[in-house]
Design an enzyme around this catalytic site. Structure first.
Site, PDB file in Angstrom:
ATOM      1  N   HIS A 167     -22.878 -17.049  -5.564  1.00 18.23           N
ATOM      2  CA  HIS A 167     -21.877 -17.650  -6.449  1.00 18.23           C
ATOM      3  C   HIS A 167     -22.452 -17.888  -7.840  1.00 18.23           C
ATOM      4  CE1 HIS A 167     -19.194 -19.159  -2.969  1.00 18.23           C
ATOM      5  NE2 HIS A 167     -18.615 -18.168  -3.581  1.00 18.23           N
ATOM      6  N   ARG A 209      -4.591   0.053  -1.960  1.00 14.07           N
ATOM      7  CA  ARG A 209      -5.304   0.415  -0.735  1.00 14.07           C
ATOM      8  C   ARG A 209      -4.833  -0.453   0.418  1.00 14.07           C
ATOM      9  NH1 ARG A 209     -11.710  -0.014  -1.005  1.00 14.07           N
ATOM     10  NH2 ARG A 209     -11.279  -2.246  -0.851  1.00 14.07           N
ATOM     11  N   GLU A 229     -15.271   8.211   1.375  1.00 11.48           N
ATOM     12  CA  GLU A 229     -16.402   7.296   1.196  1.00 11.48           C
ATOM     13  C   GLU A 229     -17.437   7.423   2.302  1.00 11.48           C
ATOM     14  OE1 GLU A 229     -14.862   3.255   1.181  1.00 11.48           O
ATOM     15  OE2 GLU A 229     -13.115   3.904   2.324  1.00 11.48           O
ATOM     16  N   ASP A 277     -19.945   3.243  -0.938  1.00 16.63           N
ATOM     17  CA  ASP A 277     -20.152   3.492   0.487  1.00 16.63           C
ATOM     18  C   ASP A 277     -20.637   4.907   0.734  1.00 16.63           C
ATOM     19  OD1 ASP A 277     -19.715   1.064   1.680  1.00 16.63           O
ATOM     20  OD2 ASP A 277     -17.572   1.347   1.961  1.00 16.63           O
ATOM     21  N   CYS A 293     -13.603   5.809  -7.797  1.00  9.65           N
ATOM     22  CA  CYS A 293     -13.395   4.379  -8.019  1.00  9.65           C
ATOM     23  C   CYS A 293     -14.617   3.533  -7.684  1.00  9.65           C
ATOM     24  CB  CYS A 293     -12.192   3.868  -7.230  1.00  9.65           C
ATOM     25  SG  CYS A 293     -12.362   4.038  -5.446  1.00  9.65           S
TER      26      CYS A 293
END
Length: 572
Positions: free
Chosen positions: A190, A344, A447, A471, A518
């Site tokens: 974070h 998606r 991917e 990926d 992408c």
């Protein structure tokens, strides 16, 4: 001048005085056994501390209202503090033991955190720190233990510390922080996410930083190089101040590209799309000059809805309803004003966990969830989820230029099964007299090496391809780029990856199929040039990077791009 090295967590350059946050005194949790008659009092103390910390989180949530990233952090903490599964486990263990409530709470917190740390996934490992942080605050209150107060950090300093608790990150939006330098911390933590969100230069994994850096010493944080420069000489300081001014000037120049088309120096046109994860980000994409949405990750809508509905990150709830999905998709399509929007279908599982009554399986039960029941595998195994999402998508299609994308496809059969469900959905909507566009394109994400190798077959059953290079790279060369032990082996320019990209591009060209990229390769200058030289003309990236890629393309010709790509493909 002393130079310390680490890893870049947030780019940019910051100059300021060091504010060294000392390591907290180690709290001592006694393992001394208690008497049975003490249990009611101990349990009452626990409930009081739990309520107190929950109240503090609610106040902090109110304080950051309007800041989406920080709000999500404190919402997550609120959910953890109200998680009936975890709290039930704590209370049960306490009743069955003879130890104090703080001892049991600490034991259970570490137990849950260790499960996440051992998952082998960087994102889940960072969430382990969230659990330790928030229930650590409850333990501190039980022990009347008071560590350093982050609110004491002044403006215009470089924060130097071993680590920062996620709940302390609220300080980043309330102070003008020049930079952050930590011994610990992950890029997906974070602290790292917020540093990038607020444009604060940050370097993590800096060894011996608390021993090397003195409080109030002048520091330069070079977020690009992953370096901390202590007590720089006048020339170095002047050089970095010039770099800061150059960065500001460059940011101003990039604004002129927002409303210009993306094209090379010799006039070849490109489409630069945006990757988004929320409805509100569509507006940002439009403001940054995006030609459309190349990837809308819908799993974040599901995760947010599930958490909000139940107040527990672990409890099972009904899936994101058709009506709520329809309204979200409609808003994105209307925001983009006719520009193409590729949405998606649910890519849950792996490191993106949703809790749903319609999903009996949990990724946490798998030894290797990133290779398990996720994405299209999960939704075909739970077809009602896919059917509901497709109904919402088709209903929303009349409000814009929609394209539907299927994630993690590895076989032609998966595409055909999804298309069969889509056909039934269209028949249902027609029978119900609900308006929809029947010709919405349905494409696949390439991917995996499997998808790339059979891309010629997939091209015959798909309307378009979108290559997910993150990926594709990990799966092809077997490297987790978030794992520090093997991260140097992660290489998007590995010849195996480039050959799979080339094969997929050629398969799409042979069938006249639109193709886009992408993944991260679509946003980095060197890889953009290689992809463009291979024939890719549609790239999808973070909205904030669009103008810089427009600038890059404007300076180079197609022949130069082809030469760069050819050199990479023929490197052996």
């Amino acid at each position: 001048m002393n130079v310390l090295f680490g890893i870049s967590a947030s780019s940019g350059i910051g100059i300021g005085r060091a504010f060294v946050i000392p390591e907290s005194e180690k709290r001592i949790i006694s393992s001394k056994k208690i008497k049975a008659e003490e249990k009611p009092t101990q349990l009452a103390r626990f409930e009081k501390s739990l309520a107190k910390v929950t109240g503090q989180i609610v106040q902090q949530l109110e304080a950051v209202k309007g800041d989406k990233v920080q709000s999500e952090i404190f919402e997550t903490y609120f959910l953890m503090l109200n998680d009936p599964e975890f709290l039930g486990d704590v209370r049960k263990s306490f009743e069955e033991s003879n130890y104090s409530i703080e001892y049991i709470l600490n034991q259970k917190t570490e137990e849950y955190a260790d499960r996440l740390r051992s998952s082998g996934n960087a994102y889940l490992a960072e969430r382990a720190e969230d659990i330790c942080d928030i229930f650590g605050r409850v333990i501190n209150d039980l022990l009347d233990f008071h560590p350093f107060d982050i609110e004491n950090v002044p403006d215009d300093v470089v924060i130097v510390a071993k680590s920062m608790n996620p709940s302390d990150t609220v300080i980043l939006s309330k102070r003008r922080i020049a930079g952050i330098a930590l011994t610990d911390g992950g890029v997906s933590s974070h602290v790292g996410i917020l540093a990038r969100n607020y444009g604060i230069p940050a370097v993590f994994d800096v060894e011996n930083i608390l021993n090397e850096i003195k409080n109030d010493s002048l520091l330069i944080v070079d977020g690009q190089a992953g370096e901390i420069l202590q007590s720089p000489d006048e020339k170095t300081l002047a050089d970095y101040q010039k770099k800061i001014e150059a960065e500001k000037a460059h940011a101003e120049r990039l604004k002129s590209f927002r409303d210009l088309p993306a094209k090379t120096s010799d006039g070849e046109c490109f489409q630069l799309m945006a990757n988004i994860g929320t409805v509100d980000e569509a507006r940002v994409a439009l403001e940054e000059g995006a030609d459309g949405i190349g990837l809308f990750r819908t799993e974040f809508l599901f995760m947010s809805e599930a958490n909000t509905a139940m107040g527990s990150a672990h409890s099972k709830v009904a899936a994101f309803t058709e009506e709520n999905q329809f309204n979200a998709y409609r808003r994105v399509l209307e925001t983009m004003r006719g520009k193409p929007v590729t949405i998606r279908t649910l890519d849950a599982g792996g490191d993106k966990i949703i809790s749903s009554l319609e999903v009996s399986h949990s990724a946490s039960e798998e030894k290797n969830p990133l290779m398990g029941l996720r994405a299209i595998r999960l939704t075909l195994a739970n077809p009602q989820i896919l059917r509901t999402q497709l109904r919402a998508l088709y209903r929303a299609s009349v409000y814009g230029n929609l394209k539907i994308m299927l994630p993690l496809i590895t076989s032609v059969e998966q595409v055909r099964d999804a298309l069969a469900i889509a056909k039934k959905v269209r028949e249902e909507l027609k029978a119900e007299n609900i308006p929809f566009k029947a010709d919405v394109p349905i494409g696949v994400m390439v991917e995996t090496a499997a998808a790339a190798m059979i891309s010629d077959c997939l091209a015959k059953v798909s309307d378009f391809f979108s290559i997910g290079t993150n990926d594709l790279t990990q799966y092809t060369i077997g490297v987790d780029r978030e794992n520090a032990l093997v991260a140097p082996l992660y290489d998007e320019f590995h010849l195996a990856v480039l050959r799979l990209l080339h094969k997929t591009i050629k398969s799409a060209e042979a069938e006249g199929l639109p193709l886009s990229v992408c993944g991260e390769m679509a946003s980095r200058p060197e890889s953009v040039m290689v992809l463009a030289g291979m024939g890719v003309r549609t790239l999808s990236m973070s909205p904030k990077l669009i103008t810089s890629i427009k600038e890059l393309l404007s300076k180079i010709s197609v022949d130069e791009l082809k030469a760069i790509s050819s050199k990479r493909l023929n490197s052996l």
